[in-house]
Write a protein that holds these residues in place. Structure first.
Motif, PDB file in Angstrom:
ATOM      1  N   CYS A  71      -4.065  -2.536   1.177  1.00 25.61           N
ATOM      2  CA  CYS A  71      -3.037  -3.323   1.875  1.00 25.61           C
ATOM      3  C   CYS A  71      -1.908  -3.726   0.929  1.00 25.61           C
ATOM      4  O   CYS A  71      -0.823  -4.077   1.365  1.00 25.61           O
ATOM      5  CB  CYS A  71      -3.639  -4.603   2.459  1.00 25.61           C
ATOM      6  SG  CYS A  71      -4.645  -4.290   3.900  1.00 25.61           S
ATOM      7  N   LYS A  96      -0.230  -5.806   8.389  1.00 26.09           N
ATOM      8  CA  LYS A  96      -0.860  -6.561   7.291  1.00 26.09           C
ATOM      9  C   LYS A  96      -0.900  -5.747   6.002  1.00 26.09           C
ATOM     10  O   LYS A  96      -1.610  -6.086   5.061  1.00 26.09           O
ATOM     11  CB  LYS A  96      -2.297  -7.036   7.645  1.00 26.09           C
ATOM     12  CG  LYS A  96      -2.394  -7.799   8.954  1.00 26.09           C
ATOM     13  CD  LYS A  96      -1.775  -9.165   8.853  1.00 26.09           C
ATOM     14  CE  LYS A  96      -1.836  -9.897  10.204  1.00 26.09           C
ATOM     15  NZ  LYS A  96      -0.845 -10.961  10.310  1.00 26.09           N
ATOM     16  N   LYS A 148       1.387  -4.416   2.822  1.00 22.54           N
ATOM     17  CA  LYS A 148       2.674  -4.706   2.184  1.00 22.54           C
ATOM     18  C   LYS A 148       3.159  -3.463   1.450  1.00 22.54           C
ATOM     19  O   LYS A 148       2.364  -2.770   0.805  1.00 22.54           O
ATOM     20  CB  LYS A 148       2.535  -5.878   1.226  1.00 22.54           C
ATOM     21  CG  LYS A 148       2.434  -7.193   1.976  1.00 22.54           C
ATOM     22  CD  LYS A 148       2.721  -8.359   1.083  1.00 22.54           C
ATOM     23  CE  LYS A 148       3.002  -9.595   1.926  1.00 22.54           C
ATOM     24  NZ  LYS A 148       3.485 -10.703   1.127  1.00 22.54           N
ATOM     25  N   ASN A 208      -8.147  -4.905   0.208  1.00 23.73           N
ATOM     26  CA  ASN A 208      -6.994  -5.651  -0.309  1.00 23.73           C
ATOM     27  C   ASN A 208      -6.065  -4.750  -1.119  1.00 23.73           C
ATOM     28  O   ASN A 208      -4.846  -4.861  -1.016  1.00 23.73           O
ATOM     29  CB  ASN A 208      -7.448  -6.830  -1.179  1.00 23.73           C
ATOM     30  CG  ASN A 208      -8.151  -7.880  -0.334  1.00 23.73           C
ATOM     31  OD1 ASN A 208      -7.988  -7.914   0.884  1.00 23.73           O
ATOM     32  ND2 ASN A 208      -8.946  -8.720  -0.967  1.00 23.73           N
ATOM     33  N   PRO A 266       6.140  -6.997   4.298  1.00 20.73           N
ATOM     34  CA  PRO A 266       5.134  -6.615   5.302  1.00 20.73           C
ATOM     35  C   PRO A 266       5.563  -5.354   6.054  1.00 20.73           C
ATOM     36  O   PRO A 266       6.734  -5.244   6.427  1.00 20.73           O
ATOM     37  CB  PRO A 266       5.095  -7.812   6.257  1.00 20.73           C
ATOM     38  CG  PRO A 266       5.899  -8.876   5.619  1.00 20.73           C
ATOM     39  CD  PRO A 266       6.784  -8.267   4.602  1.00 20.73           C
ATOM     40  N   ASP A 284       2.715  -6.286  13.018  1.00 17.49           N
ATOM     41  CA  ASP A 284       2.498  -6.447  11.582  1.00 17.49           C
ATOM     42  C   ASP A 284       1.174  -5.788  11.199  1.00 17.49           C
ATOM     43  O   ASP A 284       0.105  -6.216  11.644  1.00 17.49           O
ATOM     44  CB  ASP A 284       2.485  -7.940  11.223  1.00 17.49           C
ATOM     45  CG  ASP A 284       2.475  -8.150   9.708  1.00 17.49           C
ATOM     46  OD1 ASP A 284       2.200  -7.183   8.964  1.00 17.49           O
ATOM     47  OD2 ASP A 284       2.747  -9.289   9.274  1.00 17.49           O
TER      48      ASP A 284
END
Ligand SMILES: [Zn+2]
Length: 510
Positions: free
Chosen positions: A388, A32, A34, A385, A45, A30
């Motif tokens: 991601c 992290k 999206k 953020n 994910p 993963d």
């Protein structure tokens, strides 16, 4: 009030998207990150099969004409996502692209231009990669031309045939039958829609050609189904499968390719590999359109060529404009957009210059080290953020703008003393800003930005000035002035610039 709320709840329930087809979250690592998923219509994910490696396939061009800025925005936005994955998240990205170098449009163009289809394809392929280069787009690791790989494509169709997925129609062409297939996952097509057949040679309107019989005089390849050439969709399935196998992490292209092209690619490849999911993540780029018009396309005759656009703005300014809109969103190309992007570019550039001036002691300012480091710290997490969150580059730009604004106000608070307390925080802001902008392909490295555009002009100014000073030195027999002129000549020589002095003039060359 209560009734209103209940109505809203019922409406929400009806508006909720119900996917007919399923998407399976891959097993693996993963990241992290999206990514928007068109099958679930949610951000999912990004899970990759290998912890360090991501396989990526992009649908390449059909090389029958010059590329326009609609193509440019699509490939720039894809390049930005690739740079984020490679240079920010540090994944080893394997990029593959096809080149469709045989197609009806290429054949028509060859007839118009009185050239062979090969010459036409070669010419526009060369131009395509030159355009990518001038847009600062990295060349794919692996490029596959259709005509170089005809055996692979024919073998792929043979396998589909033995899986019972194909039929030969009355027009002597081979079609893929969507009826035996879990077709329609990308755009959520149900069985009812699939059964709406039309008249014509196909059994179902949604069936699509795999091998097309060639007409007289057209280029052809021999196959078990007679002489012909492949359909467009099969090329990508066969070539991508050849390099990347039965499961691909990311497959990308323009929004217009989602249906039917990508839908058909997925259907063929799932049948070939006998799997439920060939591509784990589809990335689709929103269209660029001119103000007050629909999509930019050759058929609508509303195109602007890449070279025409680059005469108006620098590559960096166009790339910044691309980063200012989300990759999925449409982008309106207008004078206002370029002006806004140019202004943002200039603000960033000025800040980096001011940071350097402060660090080198030319600019006196009072920097609050603690405050600046705190704002910078917040910026790290906001940018992280946003990246991601489905590669949200517009949010990144907003964060950078706030950081630039705070830093600028500190750097331009006039003060007579220069205690240089904030040296490290100013250097950190400058590093962070240029690092993030490099991800977008916007480079402020002075050596690269200055190198070609102003170099000759600046050298001419320097040469003329030195020539005048030298003449004064000779006239006044001033050894100090002449010594300074010699020093400059030596320093330039160390930088591969040769200055030649004549009686009354001087010249320079690299
Ligand atoms: Zn494709």
């Amino acid at each position: 009030m209560l009734i209103c709320k209940q109505i809203l709840k019922v409406q929400k329930c009806f508006l909720k998207f119900h996917p007919i087809h399923t998407w399976t979250k891959p097993e693996g690592f993963d990241t992290k990150i999206k990514v928007y998923n068109c099958i679930t219509r949610n951000k999912e994910p990004l899970v990759i099969r290998d912890k360090h490696l991501i396989t990526w396939y992009t649908c390449g061009p059909t090389v029958y004409d010059s590329s326009h800025i609609g193509h440019a925005s699509c490939y720039v936005k894809l390049d930005i996502i690739q740079k984020i994955l490679q240079n920010y998240f540090k994944y080893n990205l394997i990029t593959v692209m096809n080149i469709t170098d045989i197609d009806d449009k290429i054949i028509r163009r060859a007839i118009q231009m009185k050239k062979t289809y090969k010459d036409v394809a070669k010419m526009y392929e060369k131009e395509f990669f030159e355009d990518l280069k001038s847009l600062g787009i990295a060349k794919p690791n692996i490029i596959l031309r259709v005509t170089d790989n005809m055996d692979i494509i024919i073998d792929f169709i043979k396998q589909l045939e033995s899986n019972g997925q194909t039929y030969m129609a009355k027009d002597n062409s081979v079609y893929f039958s969507v009826e035996n297939d879990n077709y329609g996952k990308l755009v959520n097509i149900n069985e009812g829609t699939k059964q709406q057949t039309k008249k014509g040679v196909k059994k179902n309107d949604m069936d699509f050609v795999l091998w097309k019989e060639s007409k007289e005089g057209e280029p052809y390849w021999n196959s078990p189904w007679g002489s012909g050439r492949p359909g467009w969709h099969i090329e990508c399935s066969a070539l991508a499968s050849h390099v990347l196998g039965s499961n691909i992490d990311i497959h990308a292209g323009g929004m217009d390719l989602k249906f039917p092209h990508h839908e058909n690619e997925e259907a063929q490849s799932c049948s070939y590999h006998k799997t439920e999911q060939w591509v784990n993540y589809w990335i689709h780029i929103g269209h660029l359109h001119l103000k007050n018009s629909e999509k930019m396309s050759k058929s609508l005759k509303n195109t602007v060529s890449i070279q025409e656009m680059l005469q108006e703005v620098k590559t960096e300014v166009f790339r910044l404009a691309c980063a200012m809109s989300h990759y999925k969103s449409g982008m309106e190309y207008s004078k206002e957009l370029l002006e806004t992007s140019q202004n943002v570019y200039q603000v960033y550039k000025n800040l980096i210059i001011s940071c350097n001036d402060y660090i080198n002691g030319h600019l006196k300012a009072t920097i609050n080290n603690d405050v600046l480091l705190k704002v910078l710290g917040d910026s790290y997490s906001s940018v992280h953020n946003a990246l991601c969150d489905d590669f949200d580059t517009p949010s990144v730009i907003r964060t950078l703008n706030e950081l630039v604004s705070v830093t600028n106000s500190m750097l331009h608070t006039t003060t007579s003393s220069n205690n240089q307390i904030g040296l490290s925080s100013v250097a950190a802001v400058s590093n962070f800003l240029s690092g993030i902008l490099t991800l977008f392909g916007v480079d402020f490295d002075e050596r690269t930005t200055r190198s070609s555009e102003n170099f000759i002009e600046v050298m001419n100014i320097l040469n003329d000035f030195r020539q005048d000073v030298r003449l004064i030195g000779i006239e006044k027999k001033d050894k100090d002035i002449l010594k300074l002129c010699d020093n400059i000549r030596e320093q330039l020589k160390e930088n591969n610039i040769v200055v030649r002095d004549y009686t009354k003039t001087s010249s320079w060359s690299r």
